[in-house]
Design a protein around this motif. Structure first.
Motif, PDB file in Angstrom:
ATOM      1  N   GLY A  52      -2.091  -8.709 -12.985  1.00 15.47           N
ATOM      2  CA  GLY A  52      -2.218 -10.136 -12.714  1.00 15.47           C
ATOM      3  C   GLY A  52      -1.329 -10.682 -11.612  1.00 15.47           C
ATOM      4  O   GLY A  52      -1.303 -11.890 -11.380  1.00 15.47           O
ATOM      5  N   TYR A  53      -0.586  -9.813 -10.939  1.00 16.27           N
ATOM      6  CA  TYR A  53       0.278 -10.276  -9.855  1.00 16.27           C
ATOM      7  C   TYR A  53      -0.506 -10.344  -8.549  1.00 16.27           C
ATOM      8  O   TYR A  53      -1.386  -9.523  -8.287  1.00 16.27           O
ATOM      9  N   LYS A  54      -0.166 -11.326  -7.720  1.00 18.67           N
ATOM     10  CA  LYS A  54      -0.688 -11.383  -6.364  1.00 18.67           C
ATOM     11  C   LYS A  54       0.279 -10.581  -5.505  1.00 18.67           C
ATOM     12  O   LYS A  54       1.491 -10.821  -5.540  1.00 18.67           O
ATOM     13  N   ILE A  55      -0.251  -9.638  -4.756  1.00 16.08           N
ATOM     14  CA  ILE A  55       0.594  -8.717  -4.005  1.00 16.08           C
ATOM     15  C   ILE A  55       0.521  -9.015  -2.516  1.00 16.08           C
ATOM     16  O   ILE A  55      -0.565  -9.203  -1.962  1.00 16.08           O
ATOM     17  N   ILE A  56       1.681  -9.034  -1.888  1.00 17.95           N
ATOM     18  CA  ILE A  56       1.768  -9.077  -0.436  1.00 17.95           C
ATOM     19  C   ILE A  56       2.362  -7.735  -0.032  1.00 17.95           C
ATOM     20  O   ILE A  56       3.525  -7.452  -0.326  1.00 17.95           O
ATOM     21  N   GLY A  57       1.551  -6.887   0.575  1.00 17.06           N
ATOM     22  CA  GLY A  57       1.996  -5.556   0.966  1.00 17.06           C
ATOM     23  C   GLY A  57       2.311  -5.499   2.446  1.00 17.06           C
ATOM     24  O   GLY A  57       1.527  -5.959   3.267  1.00 17.06           O
ATOM     25  N   VAL A  58       3.480  -4.934   2.765  1.00 14.97           N
ATOM     26  CA  VAL A  58       3.915  -4.803   4.144  1.00 14.97           C
ATOM     27  C   VAL A  58       4.315  -3.358   4.381  1.00 14.97           C
ATOM     28  O   VAL A  58       5.014  -2.763   3.565  1.00 14.97           O
ATOM     29  N   ASP A  59       3.835  -2.796   5.479  1.00 12.95           N
ATOM     30  CA  ASP A  59       4.231  -1.432   5.831  1.00 12.95           C
ATOM     31  C   ASP A  59       4.256  -1.310   7.351  1.00 12.95           C
ATOM     32  O   ASP A  59       3.460  -1.946   8.046  1.00 12.95           O
ATOM     33  N   LEU A  75      -1.285  -1.737  -6.415  1.00 10.23           N
ATOM     34  CA  LEU A  75      -2.556  -1.832  -7.137  1.00 10.23           C
ATOM     35  C   LEU A  75      -2.372  -1.971  -8.648  1.00 10.23           C
ATOM     36  O   LEU A  75      -2.979  -2.849  -9.257  1.00 10.23           O
ATOM     37  N   PRO A  76      -1.522  -1.155  -9.283  1.00 12.20           N
ATOM     38  CA  PRO A  76      -1.299  -1.364 -10.723  1.00 12.20           C
ATOM     39  C   PRO A  76      -0.673  -2.730 -11.036  1.00 12.20           C
ATOM     40  O   PRO A  76      -1.009  -3.347 -12.040  1.00 12.20           O
ATOM     41  N   LEU A  77       0.209  -3.210 -10.155  1.00  3.78           N
ATOM     42  CA  LEU A  77       0.794  -4.535 -10.372  1.00  3.78           C
ATOM     43  C   LEU A  77      -0.282  -5.615 -10.243  1.00  3.78           C
ATOM     44  O   LEU A  77      -0.286  -6.591 -11.003  1.00  3.78           O
ATOM     45  N   ARG A  91       5.350   3.541 -13.554  1.00  5.91           N
ATOM     46  CA  ARG A  91       6.293   2.880 -12.652  1.00  5.91           C
ATOM     47  C   ARG A  91       6.060   1.367 -12.655  1.00  5.91           C
ATOM     48  O   ARG A  91       7.005   0.581 -12.629  1.00  5.91           O
ATOM     49  N   CYS A  92       4.802   0.960 -12.702  1.00  7.22           N
ATOM     50  CA  CYS A  92       4.450  -0.457 -12.761  1.00  7.22           C
ATOM     51  C   CYS A  92       5.031  -1.096 -14.023  1.00  7.22           C
ATOM     52  O   CYS A  92       5.615  -2.184 -13.969  1.00  7.22           O
ATOM     53  N   LYS A  93       4.877  -0.425 -15.147  1.00  8.77           N
ATOM     54  CA  LYS A  93       5.424  -0.945 -16.408  1.00  8.77           C
ATOM     55  C   LYS A  93       6.948  -1.076 -16.334  1.00  8.77           C
ATOM     56  O   LYS A  93       7.531  -2.024 -16.851  1.00  8.77           O
ATOM     57  N   TYR A  94       7.585  -0.107 -15.669  1.00  7.77           N
ATOM     58  CA  TYR A  94       9.043  -0.125 -15.504  1.00  7.77           C
ATOM     59  C   TYR A  94       9.461  -1.333 -14.667  1.00  7.77           C
ATOM     60  O   TYR A  94      10.393  -2.061 -15.030  1.00  7.77           O
ATOM     61  N   ILE A  95       8.775  -1.571 -13.563  1.00  6.05           N
ATOM     62  CA  ILE A  95       9.077  -2.722 -12.710  1.00  6.05           C
ATOM     63  C   ILE A  95       8.844  -4.015 -13.476  1.00  6.05           C
ATOM     64  O   ILE A  95       9.660  -4.937 -13.447  1.00  6.05           O
TER      65      ILE A  95
END
Length: 73
Positions: free
Chosen positions: A59-66, A53-55, A23-27
């Motif tokens: 090398g991406y910086k992730i901002i996760g919101v839930d 996590l895979p993103l 899914r990460c590769k697809y995105i």
């Protein structure tokens, strides 16, 4: 909202068959296709960060919101 918070403890088990690396590769393919060069990704409804996590490993910086603190734990 209470039921959604209760769902958090089962989420990873229920989604263990999801291929998050794929899914990460697809995105990432959309980022490449549309020449999106930014390195910050906002993951809305990130749940337990199964996609984040895979993103991040790519090398991406992730901002996760839930909505659920339990999902973020």
């Amino acid at each position: 909202m209470s039921s959604y918070c209760d769902f958090a403890r089962f989420y990873d088990e229920l989604t263990e068959n999801v291929e998050y690396e794929k899914r990460c590769k697809y995105i990432k393919s959309f980022f490449d296709k549309y020449n999106i060069t930014g390195k910050v990704v906002l993951d809305l409804a990130c749940g337990t960060c199964s996609v984040s996590l895979p993103l991040a490993k790519c090398g991406y910086k992730i901002i996760g919101v839930d909505l659920s603190d339990e999902m973020l734990e």
